[in-house]
Design a protein around this motif. Structure first.
Motif, PDB file in Angstrom:
ATOM      1  N   ASP A 164     -45.636  87.564  -1.187  1.00 55.90           N
ATOM      2  CA  ASP A 164     -46.135  88.718  -1.936  1.00 55.90           C
ATOM      3  C   ASP A 164     -44.969  89.645  -2.261  1.00 55.90           C
ATOM      4  OD1 ASP A 164     -47.343  91.107  -2.819  1.00 55.90           O
ATOM      5  OD2 ASP A 164     -49.128  90.739  -1.610  1.00 55.90           O
ATOM      6  N   THR A 165     -44.623  89.731  -3.545  1.00 54.77           N
ATOM      7  CA  THR A 165     -43.475  90.548  -3.944  1.00 54.77           C
ATOM      8  C   THR A 165     -43.850  91.984  -4.287  1.00 54.77           C
ATOM      9  OG1 THR A 165     -43.667  89.614  -6.173  1.00 54.77           O
ATOM     10  CG2 THR A 165     -42.027  88.633  -4.693  1.00 54.77           C
ATOM     11  N   SER A 166     -45.087  92.399  -3.967  1.00 57.16           N
ATOM     12  CA  SER A 166     -45.366  93.838  -3.985  1.00 57.16           C
ATOM     13  C   SER A 166     -44.836  94.479  -2.707  1.00 57.16           C
ATOM     14  CB  SER A 166     -46.863  94.115  -4.140  1.00 57.16           C
ATOM     15  OG  SER A 166     -47.586  93.709  -2.990  1.00 57.16           O
ATOM     16  N   ILE A 167     -44.452  93.634  -1.725  1.00 54.02           N
ATOM     17  CA  ILE A 167     -43.787  94.079  -0.511  1.00 54.02           C
ATOM     18  C   ILE A 167     -42.287  94.140  -0.790  1.00 54.02           C
ATOM     19  CG2 ILE A 167     -43.351  93.544   1.919  1.00 54.02           C
ATOM     20  CD1 ILE A 167     -45.988  91.998   1.947  1.00 54.02           C
ATOM     21  N   MET A 168     -41.610  95.100  -0.199  1.00 49.28           N
ATOM     22  CA  MET A 168     -40.169  95.220  -0.393  1.00 49.28           C
ATOM     23  C   MET A 168     -39.488  93.902  -0.023  1.00 49.28           C
ATOM     24  SD  MET A 168     -40.084  98.305  -1.505  1.00 49.28           S
ATOM     25  CE  MET A 168     -38.319  98.614  -1.578  1.00 49.28           C
ATOM     26  N   HIS A 169     -38.562  93.443  -0.890  1.00 50.50           N
ATOM     27  CA  HIS A 169     -37.924  92.156  -0.652  1.00 50.50           C
ATOM     28  C   HIS A 169     -36.526  92.113  -1.260  1.00 50.50           C
ATOM     29  CE1 HIS A 169     -40.065  91.816  -4.498  1.00 50.50           C
ATOM     30  NE2 HIS A 169     -39.190  90.878  -4.854  1.00 50.50           N
ATOM     31  N   ALA A 170     -35.742  91.141  -0.796  1.00 48.55           N
ATOM     32  CA  ALA A 170     -34.351  90.990  -1.232  1.00 48.55           C
ATOM     33  C   ALA A 170     -33.966  89.522  -1.106  1.00 48.55           C
ATOM     34  CB  ALA A 170     -33.429  91.866  -0.387  1.00 48.55           C
ATOM     35  N   ALA A 171     -32.847  89.133  -1.728  1.00 45.72           N
ATOM     36  CA  ALA A 171     -32.393  87.746  -1.682  1.00 45.72           C
ATOM     37  C   ALA A 171     -30.874  87.695  -1.742  1.00 45.72           C
ATOM     38  CB  ALA A 171     -32.992  86.950  -2.846  1.00 45.72           C
ATOM     39  N   VAL A 172     -30.323  86.565  -1.305  1.00 46.76           N
ATOM     40  CA  VAL A 172     -28.877  86.406  -1.313  1.00 46.76           C
ATOM     41  C   VAL A 172     -28.514  84.935  -1.486  1.00 46.76           C
ATOM     42  CG1 VAL A 172     -28.717  86.193   1.218  1.00 46.76           C
ATOM     43  CG2 VAL A 172     -26.745  87.012  -0.091  1.00 46.76           C
ATOM     44  N   ASN A 173     -27.428  84.689  -2.219  1.00 38.38           N
ATOM     45  CA  ASN A 173     -26.819  83.357  -2.324  1.00 38.38           C
ATOM     46  C   ASN A 173     -25.374  83.492  -1.864  1.00 38.38           C
ATOM     47  OD1 ASN A 173     -25.694  80.900  -2.973  1.00 38.38           O
ATOM     48  ND2 ASN A 173     -26.149  80.991  -5.161  1.00 38.38           N
ATOM     49  N   GLU A 174     -25.111  83.051  -0.651  1.00 36.60           N
ATOM     50  CA  GLU A 174     -23.770  83.154  -0.081  1.00 36.60           C
ATOM     51  C   GLU A 174     -22.940  81.895  -0.291  1.00 36.60           C
ATOM     52  OE1 GLU A 174     -24.563  84.097   3.996  1.00 36.60           O
ATOM     53  OE2 GLU A 174     -24.668  86.257   3.615  1.00 36.60           O
ATOM     54  N   SER A 175     -23.477  80.937  -1.047  1.00 32.84           N
ATOM     55  CA  SER A 175     -22.775  79.674  -1.245  1.00 32.84           C
ATOM     56  C   SER A 175     -21.786  79.780  -2.402  1.00 32.84           C
ATOM     57  CB  SER A 175     -23.778  78.553  -1.529  1.00 32.84           C
ATOM     58  OG  SER A 175     -24.244  78.632  -2.869  1.00 32.84           O
ATOM     59  N   ASP A 176     -21.097  78.679  -2.667  1.00 31.96           N
ATOM     60  CA  ASP A 176     -20.117  78.623  -3.761  1.00 31.96           C
ATOM     61  C   ASP A 176     -20.704  78.040  -5.039  1.00 31.96           C
ATOM     62  OD1 ASP A 176     -18.125  79.646  -2.083  1.00 31.96           O
ATOM     63  OD2 ASP A 176     -17.591  77.647  -1.355  1.00 31.96           O
ATOM     64  N   LYS A 177     -22.013  77.763  -5.045  1.00 34.77           N
ATOM     65  CA  LYS A 177     -22.641  77.150  -6.219  1.00 34.77           C
ATOM     66  C   LYS A 177     -23.900  77.924  -6.600  1.00 34.77           C
ATOM     67  CE  LYS A 177     -20.986  72.451  -5.235  1.00 34.77           C
ATOM     68  NZ  LYS A 177     -21.393  71.040  -5.016  1.00 34.77           N
ATOM     69  N   THR A 178     -24.396  77.629  -7.815  1.00 36.82           N
ATOM     70  CA  THR A 178     -25.595  78.297  -8.323  1.00 36.82           C
ATOM     71  C   THR A 178     -26.844  77.724  -7.669  1.00 36.82           C
ATOM     72  OG1 THR A 178     -24.504  78.691 -10.439  1.00 36.82           O
ATOM     73  CG2 THR A 178     -26.908  78.861 -10.404  1.00 36.82           C
ATOM     74  N   ARG A 179     -27.763  78.593  -7.329  1.00 36.46           N
ATOM     75  CA  ARG A 179     -29.060  78.199  -6.772  1.00 36.46           C
ATOM     76  C   ARG A 179     -30.092  78.126  -7.896  1.00 36.46           C
ATOM     77  NH1 ARG A 179     -33.348  82.432  -5.667  1.00 36.46           N
ATOM     78  NH2 ARG A 179     -33.192  82.032  -7.910  1.00 36.46           N
ATOM     79  N   TYR A 180     -30.918  77.059  -7.907  1.00 37.20           N
ATOM     80  CA  TYR A 180     -31.965  76.900  -8.916  1.00 37.20           C
ATOM     81  C   TYR A 180     -33.321  76.707  -8.237  1.00 37.20           C
ATOM     82  CZ  TYR A 180     -28.148  76.076 -12.241  1.00 37.20           C
ATOM     83  OH  TYR A 180     -27.017  76.200 -13.015  1.00 37.20           O
ATOM     84  N   ILE A 181     -34.319  77.408  -8.747  1.00 38.44           N
ATOM     85  CA  ILE A 181     -35.689  77.246  -8.268  1.00 38.44           C
ATOM     86  C   ILE A 181     -36.633  77.163  -9.460  1.00 38.44           C
ATOM     87  CG2 ILE A 181     -35.314  78.460  -6.068  1.00 38.44           C
ATOM     88  CD1 ILE A 181     -36.699  80.914  -7.478  1.00 38.44           C
ATOM     89  N   LEU A 182     -37.830  76.635  -9.225  1.00 34.02           N
ATOM     90  CA  LEU A 182     -38.942  76.733 -10.166  1.00 34.02           C
ATOM     91  C   LEU A 182     -39.868  77.803  -9.616  1.00 34.02           C
ATOM     92  CD1 LEU A 182     -40.617  75.769 -12.617  1.00 34.02           C
ATOM     93  CD2 LEU A 182     -41.680  74.092 -11.089  1.00 34.02           C
ATOM     94  N   MET A 183     -40.048  78.873 -10.367  1.00 40.37           N
ATOM     95  CA  MET A 183     -40.828  80.017  -9.896  1.00 40.37           C
ATOM     96  C   MET A 183     -42.157  80.097 -10.620  1.00 40.37           C
ATOM     97  SD  MET A 183     -39.673  83.981  -9.708  1.00 40.37           S
ATOM     98  CE  MET A 183     -40.858  85.313  -9.644  1.00 40.37           C
ATOM     99  N   LEU A 184     -43.217  80.294  -9.851  1.00 38.86           N
ATOM    100  CA  LEU A 184     -44.554  80.506 -10.394  1.00 38.86           C
ATOM    101  C   LEU A 184     -45.047  81.868  -9.955  1.00 38.86           C
ATOM    102  CD1 LEU A 184     -46.269  77.068  -9.564  1.00 38.86           C
ATOM    103  CD2 LEU A 184     -44.870  77.655 -11.560  1.00 38.86           C
ATOM    104  N   ARG A 185     -45.611  82.615 -10.894  1.00 40.61           N
ATOM    105  CA  ARG A 185     -46.377  83.814 -10.548  1.00 40.61           C
ATOM    106  C   ARG A 185     -47.835  83.421 -10.631  1.00 40.61           C
ATOM    107  NH1 ARG A 185     -43.677  88.597 -11.045  1.00 40.61           N
ATOM    108  NH2 ARG A 185     -45.247  89.275  -9.557  1.00 40.61           N
ATOM    109  N   LEU A 186     -48.601  83.734  -9.590  1.00 37.46           N
ATOM    110  CA  LEU A 186     -49.963  83.231  -9.416  1.00 37.46           C
ATOM    111  C   LEU A 186     -50.935  84.383  -9.162  1.00 37.46           C
ATOM    112  CD1 LEU A 186     -48.491  80.926  -6.761  1.00 37.46           C
ATOM    113  CD2 LEU A 186     -49.506  79.899  -8.796  1.00 37.46           C
ATOM    114  N   TRP A 187     -52.173  84.195  -9.612  1.00 36.58           N
ATOM    115  CA  TRP A 187     -53.193  85.180  -9.265  1.00 36.58           C
ATOM    116  C   TRP A 187     -53.338  85.244  -7.754  1.00 36.58           C
ATOM    117  CZ3 TRP A 187     -53.685  88.127 -13.087  1.00 36.58           C
ATOM    118  CH2 TRP A 187     -53.879  87.689 -14.399  1.00 36.58           C
ATOM    119  N   HIS A 188     -53.493  86.436  -7.234  1.00 35.48           N
ATOM    120  CA  HIS A 188     -53.655  86.639  -5.796  1.00 35.48           C
ATOM    121  C   HIS A 188     -54.858  85.842  -5.296  1.00 35.48           C
ATOM    122  CE1 HIS A 188     -54.282  88.595  -1.940  1.00 35.48           C
ATOM    123  NE2 HIS A 188     -53.132  89.239  -2.084  1.00 35.48           N
TER     124      HIS A 188
END
Length: 385
Positions: free
Chosen positions: A283-307
């Motif tokens: 749930d991203t209505s909650i405070m959140h953060a992210a980090v990529n500490e690696s030497d390469k690009t991170r890729y994801i498939l992101m879905l926004r969904l009804w609660h």
């Protein structure tokens, strides 16, 4: 010189306010710290956020755009959409919900002074549980989508191998967060959209037909779908997505040093790392953060969904509000205009035709990729993690 009508001004206000996926950075908080980047991330505390009480609402002016949408919601969905009508009214009141939701977690978080588990939402439906991370093992659509990981990654790797062709053929390829309020996302965040607020992008769907079909066939209650990249040695600062009626899921596509804790996501007080082929839901209505500490690009498939706490009628009602913002003729007093808008929407919400050869090695950059469909002129806003 054209004079803006009140109708247009209200519409512009609502579009800015209700846009559930526009990045809005939170207010400046006194620094405490999160765990996403080893303790360097400013955090929020109970002294920074004053919890709010949901105010009473009243009917909106009947001749305003907002009032017309409210009346249409009540006519179409009746009392079953009461929470959505209340949400619409709260939005027009510029209400911003703020709450410490640690007490609702399992196990409960009891001390707000040392917690980051705060919800903040401008677009707010009452009585939806705020959960840091969901258990996806028993969610059917997640199991189905996870089984398609190899197919999705293979298609993604092949299509993105030639970025010049992809940029030429696709719509808004690797667009950044374009709003001024999105500064927390930094320059390392980029998206490639397949679906936006319930409407598939036919061009990009034909560039990634297997991925798009896997999402569609999974039965996931999708509002948005897109690939997201995060550059090496970048982070996304503590923030909220300001919407509580949509939750987020990530299928990890290509995670550098997967399993070595280099790429991490923190929701509230809980931190998880992305693992190739695994699905996270949160749930991203909650405070959140992210980090990529690696030497390469991170890729994801992101879905926004009804609660998941929304029932089918409430989901339809929320989609209707999105549709009205996209096509205000849906609440026109002219019956012919309304009918035409309904027909256009029915077409927009259909899954696009997959053209022969789309997404194949031979078709990409040639006859595939949407069959020469005209590119969209309006730029989509960048999407979030």
């Amino acid at each position: 010189m054209m004079r803006f009508s009140l109708y247009v001004l209200v519409l512009l206000f609502i579009r800015r306010s209700v846009e559930a996926f526009v990045l809005r950075a939170p207010p400046s908080y006194r620094p405490k710290y999160s765990t996403a980047d080893g303790g360097r991330r400013p955090m929020v505390s109970s002294s920074d956020i004053t919890e709010t009480k949901i105010p009473e609402t009243s009917p909106l002016p009947p001749n305003s755009f907002s009032g017309l949408v409210e009346a249409a919601l009540q006519e179409r969905f009746g009392s079953d959409a009461a929470r959505i009508v209340e949400s619409w009214r709260l939005l027009n009141m510029e209400y911003e919900h703020k709450e410490f939701v640690g007490r609702h977690q399992t196990p409960p978080i009891t001390n707000p002074e040392t917690s980051n588990c705060f919800q903040q939402a401008h677009s707010f439906v009452p009585n939806l549980k705020a959960t840091q991370f969901y258990n996806v093992e028993n969610i059917e659509w997640a199991r189905k989508l996870k089984k398609q990981y190899t197919t999705i990654k293979s298609e993604f790797t092949r299509v993105t191998a030639d970025m010049d062709k992809l940029t030429q053929e696709g719509n808004n390829i690797w667009a950044g967060a374009l709003t001024e309020d999105a500064s927390s996302y930094g320059m390392g965040w980029r998206t490639l959209v397949l679906m936006d607020r319930g409407v598939w992008d036919p061009v990009n769907v034909n560039l990634f037909p297997k991925t798009s079909k896997a999402i569609h066939d999974s039965g996931a209650p999708v509002v948005e779908a897109f690939f997201a990249s995060m550059q090496p040695h970048t982070d996304i600062k503590l923030h909220t997505d300001n919407t509580n009626f949509v939750v987020t899921s990530h299928l990890a596509i290509d995670i550098p040093e997967s399993g070595n804790n280099k790429c991490r996501l923190t929701i509230g007080d809980e931190t998880k790392e992305w693992i190739n082929g695994e699905i996270l839901m949160f749930d991203t209505s909650i405070m959140h953060a992210a980090v990529n500490e690696s030497d390469k690009t991170r890729y994801i498939l992101m879905l926004r969904l009804w609660h998941p706490d929304l029932d089918d009628i409430e989901r339809q009602a929320l989609q209707f509000t999105y549709d009205c913002l996209q096509m205000p003729e849906l609440v026109s007093n002219n019956a012919q205009e309304r009918a035409m808008a309904e027909q256009q929407l029915a077409t927009l919400h259909n899954f696009p035709e997959i053209k022969r050869g789309s997404g194949s090695a031979a078709g990409f950059g040639g006859g595939g990729g949407g069959g020469g469909a005209a590119k969209k002129q309006d730029k989509k806003k960048g999407r979030k993690k």
